[in-house]
Design a protein around this motif. Structure first.
Motif, PDB file in Angstrom:
ATOM      1  N   GLN A  11       1.644   5.874   5.764  1.00 27.74           N
ATOM      2  CA  GLN A  11       2.870   5.093   5.922  1.00 27.74           C
ATOM      3  C   GLN A  11       2.563   3.696   6.476  1.00 27.74           C
ATOM      4  O   GLN A  11       1.644   3.539   7.286  1.00 27.74           O
ATOM      5  N   THR A  12       3.378   2.735   6.103  1.00 27.86           N
ATOM      6  CA  THR A  12       3.185   1.368   6.630  1.00 27.86           C
ATOM      7  C   THR A  12       3.548   1.278   8.114  1.00 27.86           C
ATOM      8  O   THR A  12       3.236   0.292   8.769  1.00 27.86           O
ATOM      9  N   SER A  13       4.193   2.311   8.643  1.00 31.79           N
ATOM     10  CA  SER A  13       4.558   2.328  10.070  1.00 31.79           C
ATOM     11  C   SER A  13       3.418   2.822  10.954  1.00 31.79           C
ATOM     12  O   SER A  13       3.467   2.679  12.176  1.00 31.79           O
ATOM     13  N   ALA A  19      -2.575   0.693   5.981  1.00 33.21           N
ATOM     14  CA  ALA A  19      -1.232   0.440   5.443  1.00 33.21           C
ATOM     15  C   ALA A  19      -0.473  -0.534   6.335  1.00 33.21           C
ATOM     16  O   ALA A  19       0.226  -1.437   5.853  1.00 33.21           O
ATOM     17  N   HIS A  20      -0.606  -0.349   7.632  1.00 28.24           N
ATOM     18  CA  HIS A  20       0.089  -1.180   8.632  1.00 28.24           C
ATOM     19  C   HIS A  20      -0.353  -2.642   8.489  1.00 28.24           C
ATOM     20  O   HIS A  20       0.475  -3.564   8.415  1.00 28.24           O
ATOM     21  N   ASP A  25       0.131  -8.241   7.056  1.00 27.28           N
ATOM     22  CA  ASP A  25      -0.787  -9.377   6.954  1.00 27.28           C
ATOM     23  C   ASP A  25      -1.199  -9.731   5.521  1.00 27.28           C
ATOM     24  O   ASP A  25      -1.185 -10.891   5.135  1.00 27.28           O
ATOM     25  N   ARG A  26      -1.554  -8.719   4.741  1.00 25.84           N
ATOM     26  CA  ARG A  26      -2.113  -8.988   3.420  1.00 25.84           C
ATOM     27  C   ARG A  26      -1.050  -9.382   2.397  1.00 25.84           C
ATOM     28  O   ARG A  26      -1.220 -10.337   1.646  1.00 25.84           O
ATOM     29  N   TRP A  27       0.049  -8.616   2.343  1.00 22.86           N
ATOM     30  CA  TRP A  27       1.035  -8.832   1.276  1.00 22.86           C
ATOM     31  C   TRP A  27       1.708 -10.200   1.339  1.00 22.86           C
ATOM     32  O   TRP A  27       1.857 -10.846   0.288  1.00 22.86           O
ATOM     33  N   PRO A  28       2.101 -10.702   2.511  1.00 25.47           N
ATOM     34  CA  PRO A  28       2.690 -12.048   2.538  1.00 25.47           C
ATOM     35  C   PRO A  28       1.734 -13.123   2.008  1.00 25.47           C
ATOM     36  O   PRO A  28       2.158 -14.062   1.321  1.00 25.47           O
ATOM     37  N   VAL A  29       0.441 -12.953   2.298  1.00 26.79           N
ATOM     38  CA  VAL A  29      -0.562 -13.922   1.817  1.00 26.79           C
ATOM     39  C   VAL A  29      -0.656 -13.869   0.290  1.00 26.79           C
ATOM     40  O   VAL A  29      -0.730 -14.907  -0.388  1.00 26.79           O
ATOM     41  N   ILE A  30      -0.625 -12.655  -0.273  1.00 28.62           N
ATOM     42  CA  ILE A  30      -0.707 -12.489  -1.735  1.00 28.62           C
ATOM     43  C   ILE A  30       0.488 -13.170  -2.410  1.00 28.62           C
ATOM     44  O   ILE A  30       0.329 -13.871  -3.424  1.00 28.62           O
ATOM     45  N   ILE A  31       1.690 -12.989  -1.849  1.00 30.37           N
ATOM     46  CA  ILE A  31       2.882 -13.631  -2.428  1.00 30.37           C
ATOM     47  C   ILE A  31       2.770 -15.159  -2.300  1.00 30.37           C
ATOM     48  O   ILE A  31       3.093 -15.893  -3.243  1.00 30.37           O
ATOM     49  N   THR A  32       2.291 -15.625  -1.154  1.00 29.06           N
ATOM     50  CA  THR A  32       2.127 -17.082  -0.943  1.00 29.06           C
ATOM     51  C   THR A  32       1.166 -17.670  -1.974  1.00 29.06           C
ATOM     52  O   THR A  32       1.426 -18.739  -2.546  1.00 29.06           O
ATOM     53  N   PRO A 104       6.319   4.897   2.662  1.00 26.25           N
ATOM     54  CA  PRO A 104       5.008   5.323   2.139  1.00 26.25           C
ATOM     55  C   PRO A 104       4.248   4.128   1.546  1.00 26.25           C
ATOM     56  O   PRO A 104       4.805   3.346   0.766  1.00 26.25           O
ATOM     57  N   TRP A 105       2.987   4.008   1.937  1.00 26.76           N
ATOM     58  CA  TRP A 105       2.170   2.852   1.550  1.00 26.76           C
ATOM     59  C   TRP A 105       2.000   2.761   0.030  1.00 26.76           C
ATOM     60  O   TRP A 105       2.199   1.697  -0.567  1.00 26.76           O
ATOM     61  N   LEU A 106       1.652   3.872  -0.601  1.00 28.58           N
ATOM     62  CA  LEU A 106       1.358   3.838  -2.034  1.00 28.58           C
ATOM     63  C   LEU A 106       2.576   3.375  -2.834  1.00 28.58           C
ATOM     64  O   LEU A 106       2.475   2.456  -3.655  1.00 28.58           O
ATOM     65  N   PHE A 107       3.736   3.978  -2.591  1.00 29.81           N
ATOM     66  CA  PHE A 107       4.923   3.586  -3.350  1.00 29.81           C
ATOM     67  C   PHE A 107       5.300   2.137  -3.072  1.00 29.81           C
ATOM     68  O   PHE A 107       5.604   1.373  -3.998  1.00 29.81           O
TER      69      PHE A 107
END
Length: 480
Positions: A11-13, A19-20, A25-32, A104-107
């Motif tokens: 889980q991302t929590s 996942a946390h 950290d990672r996903w906002p950079v990818i979108i940027t 859930p991280w995967l979904f």
């Protein structure tokens, strides 16, 4: 969801999980980075309609980034004309209320890339645009030394195999089989490690040198980080089919990254065909831009095109090189010749139907591969026709094991559920570890590596499995 294991997923929590870190950290950079890529393409076009749509795309991606960073609820994917919208939204509803930082991280990671894709699907001018394409080819270009080294070795290997169908110096059938097995293992390990592999391992094809190779320091150094290595089992099934004279011996490769890794996948595919361990190879790419660098059909075309004109490809300046004024030296005649040999060899296999691409929307669905037999029975039946299905990379491994919090000693055959024994599908996972889930380890192995520097120690985190330094190669014979 149904068809998934009862073992809970990462889980991302969970602050001890990768996942946390990924969600925050990672996903906002990818979108940027994606926003920057679109902005560059807007700047480069004179098409006013495309510029207007591009600005809308940027605003939608910015909105997605805001939702993610402020831990908003995941919203249903709007109808963009694609057939998977209902399945994603049904799953989202079952998780409701689902927020970015406790899901859930995967979904959620699959949903992230599907949301990004949906933005582009709702446009006219950007519908098939890949925000990661620049990155993919830049990475391939920067891998030039390894590409050239492998091209040279590949040419030697396939020329030898196709001219004599044997290996120099192997005197008896037993020696020949042992030499072939070592060569198969080396090719697969190069495919596993990608550009981390010591390419000097394949300097010769004589039986004596292959014997030396088995004890070489370089081989030992890379092998000690492969925690489970079932390549001998995979070789055994392919070799048995070859000896039995089966007319069709198909190998499937469920692809991971484009660029250099796709190049190495093609090296393996070409070797399997040239050696006769396979008669045809089916590649399974993704159908939408996915997890930044995953292979799309057009990435295959871009790579082949680069090999058709290697001098032009490697001479063209990147944006960074133009700014700094640095130029790479031109390729030598032999380097051009070796790369063009690859182009001809692979193009011939493709033209003759021995190398095929077979996309399927299942590979970009939100769930794990546990669902394959029930949700995509036609694909499952098709994979049963294969002698061996190779799943490349970390995400495919997470999907095979349902990204569940298995004890590390859980047998691989158990963790892959419906794709395990009795499935009719032979699975080989080639995976360098870049996420928490790992199975099939011997008792105490996880604890041993956790105790190493940076391994996670007493933090509760399996940090050693996040870096790509360690690997597992795991086999399940679903036909046994």
């Amino acid at each position: 969801m149904e068809h998934e294991p009862k073992t809970p997923q990462y889980q991302t929590s969970d602050s001890t999980s990768f996942a946390h870190t990924s969600a925050r950290d990672r996903w906002p950079v990818i979108i940027t980075q994606g926003i920057s890529d679109v902005a560059q393409s807007i700047h480069e076009t004179q098409d006013e309609e495309k510029q207007k749509e591009g600005k809308w795309v940027v605003s939608e991606l910015s909105r997605l980034k805001y939702e993610l960073q402020h831990d908003r609820e995941l919203t249903p994917i709007e109808d963009d004309g694609e057939g998977d919208v209902a399945a994603y939204n049904k799953e989202l509803e079952a998780l409701s209320p689902a927020k970015w930082h406790s899901v859930p991280w995967l979904f959620s990671e699959c949903y992230l890339y599907r949301r990004i894709s949906s933005v582009f699907k709702k446009t006219q001018k950007w519908r098939s645009y890949d925000i990661f394409a620049r990155q993919k080819m830049a990475t391939f270009k920067s891998s030039r030394p390894a590409v050239l080294e492998l091209a040279s070795r590949y040419r030697e290997i396939v020329t030898e195999l196709e001219s004599k169908h044997t290996i120099k110096g192997a005197k008896t059938p037993e020696e020949l089989e042992e030499a072939e097995k070592v060569l198969f293992i080396e090719m697969c390990e190069i495919c596993l490690w990608g550009n981390a592999t010591d390419l000097s391992l394949l300097t010769n094809l004589t039986y004596e040198d292959i014997q030396k190779l088995q004890g070489s320091e370089a081989r030992k150094n890379s092998e000690k980080n492969i925690l489970v290595n079932d390549l001998d089992k995979a070789f055994k099934v392919l070799s048995a089919a070859q000896k039995a004279g089966q007319k069709e011996r198909r190998v499937d490769i469920v692809l991971d990254n484009a660029g250099f890794e796709l190049f190495v996948d093609l090296i393996l595919a070409g070797y399997l065909l040239a050696s006769g361990l396979a008669t045809n190879i089916v590649f399974h790419p993704k159908s939408i831009p996915w997890f930044v660098s995953d292979v799309l059909p057009q990435d295959f075309a871009a790579l082949i095109q680069a090999l058709a004109d290697p001098q032009g490809f490697y001479s063209a300046l990147s944006d960074d090189a133009e700014e700094s004024g640095t130029r790479t030296p031109p390729l030598s005649e032999s380097e051009v010749s070796n790369l063009q040999f690859l182009f001809q060899h692979w193009s011939t296999f493709h033209a003759e139907g021995q190398l095929a691409l077979r996309p399927n929307n299942f590979w970009t669905a939100g769930g794990s591969f546990w669902r394959l037999p029930k949700t995509e029975p036609e694909l499952a039946e098709d994979l049963k026709e294969s002698e061996l299905v190779i799943f490349k990379g970390d995400l495919n491994y997470r999907k095979l094991t349902a990204d569940a919090v298995w004890p590390a000693t859980t047998p691989f055959t158990e963790a892959i559920g419906p794709l395990g024994p009795g499935s009719g599908i032979r699975v080989l996972a080639l995976r360098t570890c870049k996420a928490d889930v790992v199975v099939g380890l011997s008792e105490g192995e996880d604890e041993r590596i956790r105790a190493m520097e940076g391994g996670g120690g007493d933090t509760g985190a399996r940090k050693w499995a996040w870096s790509g330094k360690w690997a597992v190669v795991q086999f399940s014979d679903g036909k046994a």
